[in-house]
Every structure is written in C-alpha cells, then in structure tokens.
Write an enzyme that holds these catalytic residues in place. Sequence first.
Site, short mmCIF file in Angstrom:
data_model
loop_
_atom_site.label_atom_id
_atom_site.label_comp_id
_atom_site.label_asym_id
_atom_site.label_seq_id
_atom_site.Cartn_x
_atom_site.Cartn_y
_atom_site.Cartn_z
N THR A 123 0.84 -1.20 0.00
CA THR A 123 0.00 0.00 0.00
C THR A 123 0.87 1.25 0.00
OG1 THR A 123 -1.81 -1.16 1.09
CG2 THR A 123 -1.82 1.26 1.22
N HIS A 128 2.91 5.91 -2.73
CA HIS A 128 4.14 6.64 -3.05
C HIS A 128 4.28 6.87 -4.56
CE1 HIS A 128 8.50 7.66 -2.69
NE2 HIS A 128 8.56 7.03 -3.86
N GLU A 129 4.09 5.83 -5.34
CA GLU A 129 4.25 5.96 -6.79
C GLU A 129 3.17 6.86 -7.39
OE1 GLU A 129 7.02 5.06 -8.05
OE2 GLU A 129 7.63 3.90 -6.31
N HIS A 132 4.17 10.40 -7.09
CA HIS A 132 5.04 10.90 -8.18
C HIS A 132 4.19 11.45 -9.33
CE1 HIS A 132 8.84 9.83 -6.51
NE2 HIS A 132 8.68 8.50 -6.61
N ASP A 138 10.96 12.32 -4.84
CA ASP A 138 11.39 11.60 -3.65
C ASP A 138 11.98 12.58 -2.64
OD1 ASP A 138 10.80 8.90 -4.30
OD2 ASP A 138 12.55 8.83 -5.61
#
Length: 193
Positions: A123, A128-129, A132, A138
């Site tokens: 998850t 996180h992706e 982006h 990051d």
Amino acid sequence: MLHLRRLALAGIATAAALTTAPAAHAASATDTTPAGSASAVVTLRFDDSQARGWEAAIAAGVASWNNNVDNVKLVEAPPGTRAEIQIVATTGWPQATIGPVRPGGRGRVELGSQAVNQGYDKTRIAAHEIGHNLGLPDTKPGPCSQLMSGSTAGTACRNAVPDAAEQSRVEAAYANRVAAHTATGGPLVVDAP
C-alpha cells in the site's frame, strides 16, 4: 422627478444584469467549483487492469490521496476508456513518471514486486508511486512520516498517508488547474534503495 429618473435607470440596469446572468451561468455550467471555492476539482482517471495482485494496495493508495487532498481526485477509468494514469505490475523496482499529470495527459506507475520481495509494504508503494504522478519527487532520505521518503524509511514503515507538506504541494500543483509541468508527465523515477 430626478429621483424617479434615477430609480428608473437603476431598474433598467438591474434588468439588463438579470437578463445576461443566465448566459454567464450557462457558460460555467461545466465548472465543478463549489461556490466560494478557489479552484475546481481536477479528476484523473487511472487504469489498473494490468496490475493483478495489487488491487487492494491500489485501492488503499488511491483512497489515501482522495481523503487527504481536495482539488484533485483519482477515479478508476471505465473499461475501454482512456486513463491519464496507467498502473502496471512489474518484476523490477517500483517506478513512476513525475507529474503533475493533467487531464488528457499521460502518467505511468510501475508497481515492482522486487520491493515487495524485500519486505516493503504494498500500500505504501502504491501511494508513493501515485504521489510521483501527482507531482511529488522523492524526499530521500526521510522518515516514515513522509510518504515520499520511500524505501529510505525501511521495511517496517507502513505509512501510506502523505504528510501535511506533501498534501500542500499536491494542492498547489492542481490549484486553479494551472499546469506547472507538461500534461504528459516528466521522467520515469526508479525507487530502488
């Protein structure tokens, strides 16, 4: 007599304003901006049909963003329709294009099983992706409280919620639908440690 003439002129001006009001309202009928709001909600569609085994993590990651930012919403694209964000499962490290992705644009999220095999939370990876694609880089190294710290927070980190600064950056990226980047998205960022 002058007072009555002013009232008559004021009445004509008010009638003219009321006559043009429906046309002005019709022009904004597609605007999703609530009364008094500074910006419209930007809707981005995602397609996760090629991300078998990640469905629950994607749903939780999408919910995390939808629950924590107001002016951009992620929705699953109906089958056969174009999506701005393509989510796929891969065997490598997770990676994604840097946005912010705009309506009609293109972003890509690759959910890599290599990170899961090393003990990272699915998850957190998905959220996180997606971050982006929403325009966040990051923040490595970083603490677990920062979603965009990614793998540097360690395998024990399960936080999939963007912190206040991350939420604010995404809100700013989509404020008033102003494009800070191209609609297609930026370079692909690999999130290997």
